[in-house]
Scaffold this active site. Structure first.
Site, PDB file in Angstrom:
ATOM      1  CG  ASP A  41      -0.207   0.083   2.532  1.00  0.00           C
ATOM      2  OD1 ASP A  41       1.035  -0.106   2.548  1.00  0.00           O
ATOM      3  OD2 ASP A  41      -0.853   0.336   3.563  1.00  0.00           O
ATOM      4  CD  GLU A  43       2.610   0.878   7.107  1.00  0.00           C
ATOM      5  OE1 GLU A  43       3.160   0.356   8.092  1.00  0.00           O
ATOM      6  OE2 GLU A  43       1.374   0.816   6.888  1.00  0.00           O
ATOM      7  CD  GLN A 100       4.032  25.730   2.972  1.00  0.00           C
ATOM      8  OE1 GLN A 100       3.161  25.600   3.827  1.00  0.00           O
ATOM      9  NE2 GLN A 100       4.242  24.823   2.016  1.00  0.00           N
ATOM     10  CG  ASP A 172      13.108  37.666  -5.260  1.00  0.00           C
ATOM     11  OD1 ASP A 172      13.999  37.941  -4.429  1.00  0.00           O
ATOM     12  OD2 ASP A 172      12.698  36.503  -5.423  1.00  0.00           O
ATOM     13  CE  LYS A 195       9.682  37.018  -7.348  1.00  0.00           C
ATOM     14  NZ  LYS A 195      10.157  35.643  -7.535  1.00  0.00           N
ATOM     15  CB  ALA A 227      13.398  27.919 -14.304  1.00  0.00           C
TER      16      ALA A 227
END
Length: 314
Positions: A41, A43, A100, A172, A195, A227
């Site tokens: 499965d 795992e 994040q 940036d 940007k 990119a």
């Protein structure tokens, strides 16, 4: 009383096998024997086929996609702790989910902090990584973090090119500090591409701040994902009269149509490291190895030496 050095054992996660082999070779020993058993499965279960009791264990695994790479590292850590290892060091060349690192809009996770919590909860004693997307992520950990800088690898290569009119560029505004730090090695000027995004991985507009006329430009970034930013910046820079444009990016995530975008861009070459294995080969992509740097860092950690000497660029 003389310092006691515990036996060192290096193990590779399945996401960083090739790099781990190079690190082990540079360190002067074989990789340890670890097997990943898989169930039908999907795992899986890591298993050490040799004793790690009383050893300083170094688990080498970048946590790029898929997330199985992160889960495998966590499970290897748990297995090493339960097998009575003395110290568990996670060598994470590329720290995934690092973008994040804050709440930039309501009701989102700070996933980089979550990953830090998971790593510590699993039992890791020390983190070794390279070019975090934001250096402040080190503060997410209450354990030692060795944050290696890839400049020591890139700078000698850029110097070897003998570029006569070198100017460093940031693709940036957020990367301007990284670009200025890199420019100090060459006493070079810095230009910035400002940007504006419509959404993640989609650029609405870009403006160049600075003069690139008749200059050899080197764009500096930590991650190359689709990119798109680099290709757009390279095209804009060449339109403004530059002689050539290259890009230096530590982590070649290279998702989606990134390889096609690079091939069709104005970039002379994209210079990356091997923190993430390439999915395809490209004549425009040059890979520089991080293995020797990580091997030296592992040696210094085990022998209670200084890590700061690894940041010196000749």
């Amino acid at each position: 009383m003389p310092l006691q050095f515990n036996p060192v054992k290096l193990f590779a996660g399945s996401g960083s096998t090739a790099l781990a082999k190079k690190i082990a070779d540079a360190y002067g020993r074989e990789l340890g024997d670890v097997v990943l058993s898989r169930f039908s499965d999907g795992e899986f279960q890591p298993h050490f086929n040799e004793s790690v009791r009383g050893c300083d264990v170094f688990l080498i695994q970048s946590t790029h996609q898929p997330t199985d790479n992160l889960m495998e590292l966590l499970m290897m850590t748990d297995a090493a702790r339960r097998a009575s290892s003395h110290y568990v060091n996670a060598v994470i060349p590329y720290f995934g989910l690092a973008r994040q690192d804050r709440k930039d809009k309501p009701r989102v996770a700070i996933s980089a902090k979550l990953v830090a919590n998971l790593l510590v909860a699993a039992g890791i004693n020390r983190i070794m990584t390279m070019d975090l997307h934001a250096a402040q992520i080190q503060g997410f950990f209450d354990i030692p973090v060795d944050h290696l800088d890839a400049s020591i690898i890139f700078v000698p290569y850029i110097k070897s090119l003998g570029l006569g009119n070198l100017t460093i560029a940031s693709p940036d505004m957020g990367g301007s500090y990284r670009a200025r730090s890199f420019a100090k090695f060459f006493n070079a000027e810095v230009v910035i591409c400002d940007k504006r995004r419509k959404r993640a991985n989609e650029i609405e507009s870009m403006t160049l701040i600075g003069d690139v006329t008749d200059q050899d430009i080197v764009l500096i970034d930590d991650i190359c994902d689709t990119a798109g930013t680099l290709a757009k910046a390279a095209g804009l820079i060449m339109e403004r009269g530059a002689r050539s444009v290259r890009a230096v990016c530590t982590h070649p995530v290279l998702s989606g149509k990134a390889y096609e975008t690079i091939e069709n861009s104005a970039l002379t070459e994209l210079i990356v490291t091997d923190t993430i294995p390439l999915k395809h080969q490209s004549e425009k992509i040059r890979v520089l190895s991080t293995a020797e740097l990580f091997a030296k860092a592992i040696s210094n950690v085990n022998e209670h030496g200084s890590i700061s000497q690894l940041f010196r660029v000749d």
